[in-house]
Design a protein around this motif. Structure first.
Motif, mmCIF file in Angstrom:
data_model
loop_
_atom_site.group_PDB
_atom_site.id
_atom_site.type_symbol
_atom_site.label_atom_id
_atom_site.label_comp_id
_atom_site.label_asym_id
_atom_site.label_seq_id
_atom_site.Cartn_x
_atom_site.Cartn_y
_atom_site.Cartn_z
ATOM 1 N N LEU A 198 42.598 46.619 41.408
ATOM 2 C CA LEU A 198 41.162 46.440 41.165
ATOM 3 C C LEU A 198 40.575 47.640 40.421
ATOM 4 C CD1 LEU A 198 40.055 44.875 44.574
ATOM 5 C CD2 LEU A 198 40.369 43.699 42.384
ATOM 6 N N VAL A 199 40.963 48.837 40.834
ATOM 7 C CA VAL A 199 40.423 50.041 40.204
ATOM 8 C C VAL A 199 40.850 50.131 38.741
ATOM 9 C CG1 VAL A 199 40.546 52.572 40.196
ATOM 10 C CG2 VAL A 199 40.196 51.335 42.346
ATOM 11 N N THR A 200 42.092 49.771 38.459
ATOM 12 C CA THR A 200 42.607 49.856 37.081
ATOM 13 C C THR A 200 42.361 48.579 36.281
ATOM 14 O OG1 THR A 200 44.807 49.131 37.835
ATOM 15 C CG2 THR A 200 44.384 51.505 37.749
ATOM 16 N N ARG A 201 41.658 47.620 36.873
ATOM 17 C CA ARG A 201 41.292 46.368 36.207
ATOM 18 C C ARG A 201 42.526 45.627 35.665
ATOM 19 N NH1 ARG A 201 35.771 48.043 32.829
ATOM 20 N NH2 ARG A 201 34.593 48.773 34.666
ATOM 21 N N ALA A 202 43.454 45.443 36.547
ATOM 22 C CA ALA A 202 44.671 44.716 36.168
ATOM 23 C C ALA A 202 44.335 43.266 35.844
ATOM 24 C CB ALA A 202 45.676 44.772 37.315
ATOM 25 N N LYS A 203 45.134 42.686 34.968
ATOM 26 C CA LYS A 203 44.968 41.280 34.615
ATOM 27 C C LYS A 203 45.602 40.398 35.687
ATOM 28 C CE LYS A 203 44.860 41.953 29.592
ATOM 29 N NZ LYS A 203 45.509 41.602 28.294
ATOM 30 N N TRP A 204 44.864 39.384 36.098
ATOM 31 C CA TRP A 204 45.365 38.437 37.090
ATOM 32 C C TRP A 204 45.701 37.123 36.387
ATOM 33 C CZ3 TRP A 204 45.777 39.833 42.304
ATOM 34 C CH2 TRP A 204 45.222 41.081 42.626
ATOM 35 N N PRO A 205 46.811 36.482 36.751
ATOM 36 C CA PRO A 205 47.169 35.215 36.093
ATOM 37 C C PRO A 205 46.131 34.140 36.362
ATOM 38 C CG PRO A 205 48.575 35.632 38.003
ATOM 39 C CD PRO A 205 47.790 36.872 37.783
ATOM 40 N N ARG A 206 45.818 33.372 35.322
ATOM 41 C CA ARG A 206 44.824 32.311 35.447
ATOM 42 C C ARG A 206 45.454 30.954 35.717
ATOM 43 N NH1 ARG A 206 40.638 33.776 30.431
ATOM 44 N NH2 ARG A 206 40.076 35.882 31.172
ATOM 45 N N ASP A 207 46.707 30.801 35.366
ATOM 46 C CA ASP A 207 47.403 29.537 35.557
ATOM 47 C C ASP A 207 47.910 29.457 37.007
ATOM 48 O OD1 ASP A 207 48.973 27.288 35.535
ATOM 49 O OD2 ASP A 207 50.127 27.833 33.748
ATOM 50 N N PRO A 208 47.465 28.466 37.787
ATOM 51 C CA PRO A 208 47.935 28.354 39.170
ATOM 52 C C PRO A 208 49.452 28.246 39.284
ATOM 53 C CG PRO A 208 46.055 26.903 38.788
ATOM 54 C CD PRO A 208 46.473 27.425 37.449
ATOM 55 N N ARG A 209 50.081 27.638 38.286
ATOM 56 C CA ARG A 209 51.538 27.528 38.323
ATOM 57 C C ARG A 209 52.198 28.896 38.220
ATOM 58 N NH1 ARG A 209 52.411 23.301 33.566
ATOM 59 N NH2 ARG A 209 50.877 24.777 32.702
ATOM 60 N N GLN A 210 51.620 29.782 37.421
ATOM 61 C CA GLN A 210 52.142 31.139 37.304
ATOM 62 C C GLN A 210 52.009 31.887 38.629
ATOM 63 O OE1 GLN A 210 53.817 32.301 34.922
ATOM 64 N NE2 GLN A 210 53.565 34.513 34.656
ATOM 65 N N VAL A 211 50.866 31.709 39.283
ATOM 66 C CA VAL A 211 50.664 32.335 40.595
ATOM 67 C C VAL A 211 51.701 31.818 41.582
ATOM 68 C CG1 VAL A 211 49.078 32.561 42.542
ATOM 69 C CG2 VAL A 211 48.199 32.676 40.195
ATOM 70 N N GLY A 236 50.742 41.339 39.976
ATOM 71 C CA GLY A 236 51.920 40.576 40.376
ATOM 72 C C GLY A 236 52.489 41.046 41.695
ATOM 73 N N ALA A 237 52.446 42.351 41.944
ATOM 74 C CA ALA A 237 52.945 42.870 43.221
ATOM 75 C C ALA A 237 52.128 42.330 44.391
ATOM 76 C CB ALA A 237 52.916 44.399 43.211
ATOM 77 N N VAL A 238 50.811 42.244 44.213
ATOM 78 C CA VAL A 238 49.955 41.690 45.268
ATOM 79 C C VAL A 238 50.330 40.238 45.545
ATOM 80 C CG1 VAL A 238 47.586 41.153 45.933
ATOM 81 C CG2 VAL A 238 48.083 43.261 44.670
ATOM 82 N N ILE A 239 50.520 39.477 44.467
ATOM 83 C CA ILE A 239 50.853 38.059 44.610
ATOM 84 C C ILE A 239 52.235 37.887 45.249
ATOM 85 C CG2 ILE A 239 51.222 35.899 43.354
ATOM 86 C CD1 ILE A 239 49.271 36.983 41.219
ATOM 87 N N GLN A 240 53.162 38.794 44.959
ATOM 88 C CA GLN A 240 54.498 38.712 45.542
ATOM 89 C C GLN A 240 54.496 39.072 47.025
ATOM 90 O OE1 GLN A 240 56.993 41.195 42.984
ATOM 91 N NE2 GLN A 240 57.936 39.365 42.120
#
Length: 287
Positions: free
Chosen positions: A52-65, A180-184
């Motif tokens: 959040l602090v570094t404004r990382a890009k989050w995947p928008r495609d639910p399939r990618q998540v 990606g680490a958060v999602i993993q």
């Protein structure tokens, strides 16, 4: 930078090898899944804040998540859970490393099926030579242990890390390492919490040894080694990445010799040479 890219595999092997040392330090003070759950919660807090602090890009495609989450379940929940449970229940770390060390051969078999990668004869020979070397490294630890029950979690770990890396290479090789680490780690933490609450007391003895092991596994393994693994999967073939796992048992043996004063036999030293030679032979010259 080319120099940093060349150092990434070496640094990954060293950092990944310290996971066994961290487990040896921490497991006497907590059950394996409880230990891992504490690790995942701390990683999630730190990595979410960092993303959040570094404004990382989050995947928008639910399939990618979904795909990134699946890799987290296999690479973290099943692989680490299997390794920690096998060591906690008495399987020597060397034998656990040997079982997981079969990953390059298993990955080579699956790479053609899942990814369409061609494994050359030279790579097959290198993979076989590497496995022989790994076996020699841990040969003196194979005797006198009732293996079957203790090996089941290690076998689950082997299948999980193999499938997880192949799945990631096919379905989600490119993603922001921070988000990606958060999602993993999130689904890995949920599954581990469910399993730990059903099978363990979930109590922790917060000794200095445990705190050191927990912080090491969080900062060095979960941030450093896992990030490097994701980079290597992104930039290399599945077989090229998997062959590095052959170097984990020799590297772990050297670290254990330095930290715990464990002996290294001549056979183990010869096995290290063979393992390194096998990794060199198995490299993908096209990369």
């Amino acid at each position: 930078m080319p120099s940093l890219k060349a150092l990434a595999p070496v640094l990954f092997v060293f950092l990944w090898s310290t996971g066994f040392i961290g487990a040896k330090f921490g497991l006497p003070y907590a059950d394996p899944l409880t230990f891992l759950l504490a690790r995942y919660i701390l990683v999630l807090g730190l990595m979410t804040t960092f993303a959040l602090v570094t404004r990382a890009k989050w995947p928008r495609d639910p399939r990618q998540v979904l795909h990134i989450g699946v890799t987290g379940i296999f690479v973290h929940a099943f692989y680490l859970g299997g390794v920690f449970m096998s060591i906690k229940h008495g399987l020597p770390a060397g034998i656990a490393a040997l079982v997981v060390g079969m990953q390059p051969l298993l990955t080579a078999c699956g790479a053609g099926w899942m990814l369409g990668e061609r494994v050359s004869v030279k790579q097959w020979l290198g993979l076989g030579l590497g496995f022989v070397g790994v076996t020699l490294v841990v040969a003196n630890k194979l005797g006198g242990v009732p293996l079957l029950a203790m090996m089941i979690p290690a076998i689950v770990a082997l299948l999980a890390i193999t499938f997880g890396t192949l799945y990631q290479k096919r379905f989600c090789p490119h993603f922001d390492l921070r988000s990606g680490a958060v999602i993993q780690f999130l689904p890995a933490a949920v599954l581990t919490m469910i399993a730990a609450s059903a099978t363990e007391t979930m109590s922790i003895d917060w000794t200095p040894h445990f705190v050191f092991a927990l912080l090491w596994l969080v900062l060095v393994l979960s941030f450093g080694a896992i990030s490097l693994l994701n980079v290597l999967i992104r930039s290399g073939s599945a077989v090229n990445v998997a062959r590095l796992f052959y170097l984990t048992p020799p590297s772990t043996a050297i670290i254990a010799w330095a930290v715990f004063d464990e002996t290294l036999s001549g056979l183990a030293l010869a096995g290290m040479v063979l393992a390194v030679g096998g990794v060199y032979m198995a490299r993908d010259n096209s990369k």
